[in-house]
Design an enzyme around this catalytic site. Sequence first.
Site, PDB file in Angstrom:
ATOM      1  CG  HIS A 154      -0.261  -3.978   5.273  1.00 58.27           C
ATOM      2  ND1 HIS A 154      -1.107  -3.537   4.279  1.00 58.27           N
ATOM      3  CD2 HIS A 154       0.130  -5.223   4.876  1.00 58.27           C
ATOM      4  CE1 HIS A 154      -1.228  -4.460   3.348  1.00 58.27           C
ATOM      5  NE2 HIS A 154      -0.484  -5.498   3.677  1.00 58.27           N
ATOM      6  CD  GLU A 208      -2.417  -2.765   9.155  1.00 58.32           C
ATOM      7  OE1 GLU A 208      -2.054  -1.576   9.116  1.00 58.32           O
ATOM      8  OE2 GLU A 208      -2.943  -3.352   8.196  1.00 58.32           O
ATOM      9  CG  HIS A 227      -2.023  -1.022   1.106  1.00 56.32           C
ATOM     10  ND1 HIS A 227      -2.537  -1.684   2.193  1.00 56.32           N
ATOM     11  CD2 HIS A 227      -2.690  -1.496   0.023  1.00 56.32           C
ATOM     12  CE1 HIS A 227      -3.492  -2.510   1.792  1.00 56.32           C
ATOM     13  NE2 HIS A 227      -3.601  -2.417   0.466  1.00 56.32           N
ATOM     14  CD  GLU A 271      -0.640   0.507   4.398  1.00 56.04           C
ATOM     15  OE1 GLU A 271      -1.876   0.555   4.195  1.00 56.04           O
ATOM     16  OE2 GLU A 271      -0.022  -0.561   4.567  1.00 56.04           O
TER      17      GLU A 271
HETATM   18  N1  LIG Z   1      -2.958  -1.574   5.899  1.00 58.92           N
HETATM   19  S1  LIG Z   1      -4.514  -1.547   5.893  1.00 58.92           S
HETATM   20  O1  LIG Z   1      -4.994  -1.481   4.531  1.00 58.92           O
HETATM   21  O2  LIG Z   1      -4.972  -0.472   6.737  1.00 58.92           O
HETATM   22  N2  LIG Z   1      -5.083  -2.927   6.516  1.00 58.92           N
HETATM   23  C1  LIG Z   1      -4.914  -4.135   5.764  1.00 58.92           C
HETATM   24  C2  LIG Z   1      -5.265  -5.356   6.625  1.00 58.92           C
HETATM   25  C3  LIG Z   1      -4.853  -6.644   5.945  1.00 58.92           C
HETATM   26  C4  LIG Z   1      -5.542  -7.858   6.511  1.00 58.92           C
HETATM   27  O3  LIG Z   1      -6.553  -7.686   7.218  1.00 58.92           O
HETATM   28  O4  LIG Z   1      -5.043  -8.960   6.214  1.00 58.92           O
HETATM   29  C5  LIG Z   1      -5.837  -4.143   4.531  1.00 58.92           C
HETATM   30  O5  LIG Z   1      -6.995  -3.733   4.684  1.00 58.92           O
HETATM   31  O6  LIG Z   1      -5.375  -4.570   3.455  1.00 58.92           O
HETATM   32 ZN   LIG Z   2      -1.980  -1.696   4.128  1.00 58.95          ZN
END
Ligand SMILES: NS(=O)(=O)N[C@@H](CCC(=O)O)C(=O)O
Ligand SMILES: [Zn+2]
Length: 320
Positions: free
Chosen positions: A204, A278, A69, A72
């Site tokens: 992330h 995260e 992402h 990030e």
């Molecule tokens: N980094 S983020 O986008 O806030 N959270 C990730 C969480 C990834 C996951 O739940 O596996 C996402 O939604 O892709």
């Molecule tokens: Zn992410």
Amino acid sequence: GPTAAATSYHTFAEAMAEIDTVAARYPQIARKFVAGKSYQGRDIAGLKISDNVATDEDEPEVLIIANIHARERLTAEQALDHIARLTQGYGSDSRITQLVNGREIWIMPMVNPDGQVYDMTSDTSSGRMWRKNRQPNGTSTGTDLNRNFAYRWGCCGGSSGNGASETYRGTAAESAPETKVLANFVRSRVVGGEQQLKMFLDIHSVAELVLWPFGYTYSDTVAGAMSADEQATHRAIGRELAGTNGFTPEQSSDLYITDGTTIDWTWGQYRIFSLTFELGGGSFYPPPSAIDGEVQRSREALLRLTEYADCPYRAIGKQG
Ligand SMILES: NS(=O)(=O)N[C@@H](CCC(=O)O)C(=O)O
Ligand SMILES: [Zn+2]
């Protein structure tokens, strides 16, 4: 010597230059690889770190990716720091020396380079708040690479079919070139019929969490896909690592339902024990002065994840 204090985030060019510098400085244990190209033709690159690095030895393998992402930003710094720790510590720190001698560690700090460049080349002091890749999709731009992987792709309301959405899943699994590159790299690590990768980490930000599969379902276990022991092992490793950086450990779906994520695929397809971190920092753009402190929080967690690759079940006191 100790890494100089960070004063700014790496640009894509600076990250690639650092990969080249490390490979040149530590040729016995570090080797650059390019897994493929992004939509706009940038390298999706990383470093393999191991003793006898030019030889594919029968050692447990670990894959760590970051910055899928674009906004990030701290995640690339975390990956580059792990590279620095492993290479600078080799030969002087016995724990790190044993780790590098006994593992093949693949680290890719910026796996969404087009998005990263777009986000960073903004006219503001921070970024564009961009998340996705830069592939056009009809009237909009960008596929969320963390919704584009092939395991249960688009199954469960954990992604969007709207091209303008931040969680747009693409036109099909692996429709994004960056997803195809990463999936092809993982497929390439099946040697002699066995997947050599034993641990996977997708870095992330920003929520201070340690997440494990599955994201597509609230169920802890899934017959034929996540046994009680396999779930317990993910949970034990997740909780142990979270204990070292103060993050909150939970199953991915406890956060929210997602489908087509990296870790659902690496575990679902290949049974690679998989985690998503995260990171912290309070925003996607912590001030550069915060980089070192935030990155240091997860140094131990990345070392332990790398250590578990020879026997993840050790986390629940089970042999192999
Ligand atoms: N980094 S983020 O986008 O806030 N959270 C990730 C969480 C990834 C996951 O739940 O596996 C996402 O939604 O892709
Ligand atoms: Zn992410």
